[in-house]
Design a protein around this motif. Structure first.
Motif, mmCIF file in Angstrom:
data_model
loop_
_atom_site.group_PDB
_atom_site.id
_atom_site.type_symbol
_atom_site.label_atom_id
_atom_site.label_comp_id
_atom_site.label_asym_id
_atom_site.label_seq_id
_atom_site.Cartn_x
_atom_site.Cartn_y
_atom_site.Cartn_z
ATOM 1 N N UNK A 1 -8.626 7.866 1.982
ATOM 2 C CA UNK A 1 -9.366 6.605 2.075
ATOM 3 C C UNK A 1 -8.624 5.577 2.925
ATOM 4 N N UNK A 2 -7.297 5.463 2.749
ATOM 5 C CA UNK A 2 -6.536 4.435 3.459
ATOM 6 C C UNK A 2 -6.012 4.900 4.815
ATOM 7 N N UNK A 3 -6.411 6.114 5.237
ATOM 8 C CA UNK A 3 -6.073 6.629 6.565
ATOM 9 C C UNK A 3 -4.568 6.643 6.850
ATOM 10 N N UNK A 4 -3.776 7.015 5.847
ATOM 11 C CA UNK A 4 -2.338 7.108 6.062
ATOM 12 C C UNK A 4 -1.891 8.550 6.301
ATOM 13 N N UNK A 5 -2.870 9.453 6.434
ATOM 14 C CA UNK A 5 -2.549 10.846 6.726
ATOM 15 C C UNK A 5 -2.316 11.711 5.516
ATOM 16 N N UNK A 6 -2.465 11.124 4.302
ATOM 17 C CA UNK A 6 -2.261 11.886 3.066
ATOM 18 C C UNK A 6 -3.352 11.535 2.064
ATOM 19 N N UNK A 7 -3.623 12.476 1.160
ATOM 20 C CA UNK A 7 -4.488 12.171 0.022
ATOM 21 C C UNK A 7 -3.618 12.030 -1.215
ATOM 22 N N UNK A 8 -3.675 10.855 -1.856
ATOM 23 C CA UNK A 8 -2.843 10.603 -3.025
ATOM 24 C C UNK A 8 -3.556 9.655 -3.981
ATOM 25 N N UNK A 9 -2.827 9.177 -4.989
ATOM 26 C CA UNK A 9 -3.441 8.325 -6.009
ATOM 27 C C UNK A 9 -3.939 6.995 -5.445
ATOM 28 N N UNK A 10 -3.373 6.540 -4.323
ATOM 29 C CA UNK A 10 -3.866 5.310 -3.697
ATOM 30 C C UNK A 10 -5.303 5.490 -3.223
ATOM 31 N N UNK A 11 -5.584 6.637 -2.607
ATOM 32 C CA UNK A 11 -6.944 6.913 -2.143
ATOM 33 C C UNK A 11 -7.900 7.029 -3.332
ATOM 34 N N UNK A 12 -7.438 7.678 -4.394
ATOM 35 C CA UNK A 12 -8.260 7.824 -5.608
ATOM 36 C C UNK A 12 -8.596 6.451 -6.193
ATOM 37 N N UNK A 13 -7.598 5.552 -6.238
ATOM 38 C CA UNK A 13 -7.817 4.216 -6.785
ATOM 39 C C UNK A 13 -8.793 3.414 -5.919
ATOM 40 N N UNK A 14 -8.693 3.556 -4.595
ATOM 41 C CA UNK A 14 -9.607 2.846 -3.698
ATOM 42 C C UNK A 14 -11.031 3.356 -3.857
ATOM 43 N N UNK A 15 -11.190 4.677 -4.008
ATOM 44 C CA UNK A 15 -12.534 5.219 -4.181
ATOM 45 C C UNK A 15 -13.115 4.780 -5.528
ATOM 46 N N UNK A 16 -12.255 4.650 -6.535
ATOM 47 C CA UNK A 16 -12.723 4.146 -7.827
ATOM 48 C C UNK A 16 -13.248 2.711 -7.690
ATOM 49 N N UNK A 17 -12.568 1.893 -6.877
ATOM 50 C CA UNK A 17 -13.044 0.528 -6.635
ATOM 51 C C UNK A 17 -14.413 0.545 -5.954
ATOM 52 N N UNK A 18 -14.618 1.509 -5.052
ATOM 53 C CA UNK A 18 -15.934 1.644 -4.431
ATOM 54 C C UNK A 18 -16.982 2.018 -5.471
#
Length: 326
Positions: free
Chosen positions: A38-55
């Motif tokens: 989600x955050x386009x940092x080249x990895x899938x991690x808990x940050x991306x999961x948290x951002x998608x939850x906000x969506x």
């Protein structure tokens, strides 16, 4: 004159060769698509999961969500993608569904050799050690008649080592019971269930849910996202309540509440998935399949002779509890 022409031809040949070599080198360095990033940092991690939850909670506009978050490849961003992201974080799946449709057939071939090796060697291992030493008592459900014509159903675990999260698929009769919150407010298709005594600490507990209320199916779960911090604390949760569901009683008749497997929970054990703080699915716990609730439990005045006082288990007042162990 001929010498000059030869020099010119050699120079042109060198330039063309260098150009095509550089082009070929550059074309081989194509960007790699990271699904769920989600955050386009080249990895899938808990940050991306948290951002998608906000969506999912309408805190982020759909226009901001990158196409890589459609991890099941159906062209939509919804709770299915959210569930697959969670399973990937917990190690339940290694690739997203959309990747399985993109992986060319040769990638399946390398697995032919490794699969043969484990089937020859590890077979004796399970029969010798794990069964007697790490056999948890498992998962069970308790229920009680509550005021305001409600039934309280609690999902519990006992002796689950290093417990860090769960998912459950619970089926009920919508003609007899209707899920509500303790204050009487109605569920919708993504309402999280009420929490129990576990999964309440500071390790980013996260809820998810996708219900089919018309057909009487509740699919829900809760997990710690900061599992590394949880593990480093050295204090594991293993026994207690993990979910509480209140039902409005619509009819006074014998009914059943049961846990069932479903397509969105691959590898589930009788409608449940439990994970430890290493992100591994726990497979050696006991689960019952059906809890039958007699009609007299649902009546507004249960027969006093079948009341079971249990002050040590539930010190909050009502002593009319009926326990079904799984």
């Amino acid at each position: 004159m001929k010498g000059k022409k030869a020099i010119v031809l050699l120079a042109v040949s060198f330039i063309l060769t260098t150009f095509f070599s550089l082009s070929a080198f550059a074309s081989s360095d194509t960007p790699v698509t990271v699904y769920g990033d989600f955050d386009n940092d080249g990895n899938f991690d808990s940050d991306d999961y948290a951002l998608f939850r906000q969506f999912m909670l309408n805190m982020i506009d759909k226009e901001i969500v990158p196409a890589t978050c459609d991890v099941d490849g159906n062209g939509l961003y919804n709770s299915d993608d959210y569930a697959y992201m969670r399973q990937h974080l917990l190690g339940m799946i290694k690739i997203f569904p959309v990747q399985s449709t993109l992986v060319p057939s040769p990638t399946v071939t390398p697995y032919v050799t490794p699969i043969i090796t484990p089937t020859l060697t590890p077979v004796p291992t399970p029969t010798s050690t794990p069964v007697p030493t790490v056999q948890p008592e498992g998962l069970y459900i308790s229920y009680s008649k509550e005021p305001l014509n409600m039934l309280k159903v609690t999902l519990n675990i006992k002796n689950i080592a290093n417990f860090s999260g769960y998912q459950a698929n619970l089926v009920y009769d919508p003609q007899v019971l209707r899920p509500v919150y303790s204050d009487g407010s109605e569920y919708d298709s993504q309402s999280p269930v009420e929490i129990g005594s576990l999964l309440t600490k500071r390790y980013i507990p996260t809820d998810f849910a996708k219900h089919d209320l018309q057909n009487g199916v509740l699919n829900f779960g809760r997990t710690y996202l900061a599992v590394d911090s949880y593990k480093n604390s050295g204090v594991a949760e293993s026994s207690g309540s993990i979910a509480v569901i209140y039902f409005k009683i619509l009819k006074y008749e014998t009914t059943k509440i049961r846990l069932e497997n479903c397509d969105t929970m691959p590898g589930a054990l009788k409608g449940t998935i439990i994970t430890d703080w290493d992100g591994n699915m726990i497979l050696d716990y006991n689960v019952g399949e059906t809890s039958t609730i007699p009609a007299y439990v649902l009546t507004s005045t249960p027969t006093p002779t079948i009341a079971i006082p249990s002050p040590t288990l539930e010190p909050d007042g009502d002593d009319r509890y009926y326990y079904y162990y799984w």
